[in-house]
Design a protein around this motif. Structure first.
Motif, PDB file in Angstrom:
ATOM      1  N   ARG A   1       8.110  -2.188  -2.244  1.00  0.00           N
ATOM      2  CA  ARG A   1       7.397  -2.833  -3.335  1.00  0.00           C
ATOM      3  C   ARG A   1       6.188  -1.981  -3.716  1.00  0.00           C
ATOM      4  O   ARG A   1       5.355  -1.674  -2.866  1.00  0.00           O
ATOM      5  CB  ARG A   1       6.960  -4.220  -2.918  1.00  0.00           C
TER       6      ARG A   1
ATOM      7  N   LYS B   1       2.647  -1.135  -5.439  1.00  0.00           N
ATOM      8  CA  LYS B   1       1.420  -1.837  -5.750  1.00  0.00           C
ATOM      9  C   LYS B   1       1.230  -1.825  -7.261  1.00  0.00           C
ATOM     10  O   LYS B   1       1.483  -0.820  -7.912  1.00  0.00           O
ATOM     11  CB  LYS B   1       0.246  -1.135  -5.063  1.00  0.00           C
ATOM     12  N   THR B   2       0.830  -2.933  -7.825  1.00  0.00           N
ATOM     13  CA  THR B   2       0.621  -2.999  -9.272  1.00  0.00           C
ATOM     14  C   THR B   2      -0.867  -3.080  -9.574  1.00  0.00           C
ATOM     15  O   THR B   2      -1.660  -3.582  -8.765  1.00  0.00           O
ATOM     16  CB  THR B   2       1.335  -4.211  -9.894  1.00  0.00           C
TER      17      THR B   2
ATOM     18  N   GLU C   1      -1.929  -0.888 -15.645  1.00  0.00           N
ATOM     19  CA  GLU C   1      -0.573  -0.536 -16.052  1.00  0.00           C
ATOM     20  C   GLU C   1      -0.149  -1.274 -17.316  1.00  0.00           C
ATOM     21  O   GLU C   1       0.628  -0.760 -18.103  1.00  0.00           O
ATOM     22  CB  GLU C   1       0.422  -0.845 -14.936  1.00  0.00           C
ATOM     23  N   ARG C   2      -0.658  -2.474 -17.505  1.00  0.00           N
ATOM     24  CA  ARG C   2      -0.241  -3.260 -18.662  1.00  0.00           C
ATOM     25  C   ARG C   2      -1.427  -3.720 -19.516  1.00  0.00           C
ATOM     26  O   ARG C   2      -1.310  -4.666 -20.290  1.00  0.00           O
ATOM     27  CB  ARG C   2       0.602  -4.438 -18.201  1.00  0.00           C
TER      28      ARG C   2
ATOM     29  N   TYR D   1      -6.167   3.218  -9.496  1.00  0.00           N
ATOM     30  CA  TYR D   1      -4.893   3.363 -10.203  1.00  0.00           C
ATOM     31  C   TYR D   1      -4.513   4.834 -10.312  1.00  0.00           C
ATOM     32  O   TYR D   1      -3.363   5.210 -10.058  1.00  0.00           O
ATOM     33  CB  TYR D   1      -5.010   2.730 -11.587  1.00  0.00           C
TER      34      TYR D   1
ATOM     35  N   GLU E   1      -3.310   6.096  -6.982  1.00  0.00           N
ATOM     36  CA  GLU E   1      -1.969   5.599  -6.701  1.00  0.00           C
ATOM     37  C   GLU E   1      -0.919   6.381  -7.493  1.00  0.00           C
ATOM     38  O   GLU E   1       0.145   6.715  -6.967  1.00  0.00           O
ATOM     39  CB  GLU E   1      -1.876   4.103  -7.036  1.00  0.00           C
TER      40      GLU E   1
ATOM     41  N   ARG F   1       2.139   8.497  -5.879  1.00  0.00           N
ATOM     42  CA  ARG F   1       3.536   8.292  -6.268  1.00  0.00           C
ATOM     43  C   ARG F   1       4.177   9.610  -6.723  1.00  0.00           C
ATOM     44  O   ARG F   1       5.324   9.896  -6.375  1.00  0.00           O
ATOM     45  CB  ARG F   1       3.644   7.283  -7.408  1.00  0.00           C
TER      46      ARG F   1
END
Length: 60
Positions: A4, A6-7, A11-12, A44, A47, A51
């Motif tokens: 999973r 991380k959000t 992002e949105r 962010y 991260e 990724r």
């Protein structure tokens, strides 16, 4: 096993999308100023870098 991700609200984020759509707007100027000190934006970005490095490791 599914991992999973991380959000982050970034992002949105509505303001971010609007700033990216019109980089010369006042909102875009505010957004760039905001990202200089925002701890959420910095987390962010870290991260995203993690990724990307993980994806590069998986490719080769």
């Amino acid at each position: 096993m599914a991992v999973r991700m991380k959000t982050f609200p970034c992002e949105r984020c509505y303001f971010r999308r609007r700033a990216e759509a019109d980089p010369n707007s006042l909102l875009a100027r505010f957004w760039r100023w905001h990202t200089r000190w925002c701890p959420g934006w910095k987390a962010y970005q870290l991260e995203l870098a993690r990724r990307e490095a993980e994806a590069a490791d998986n490719l080769g």
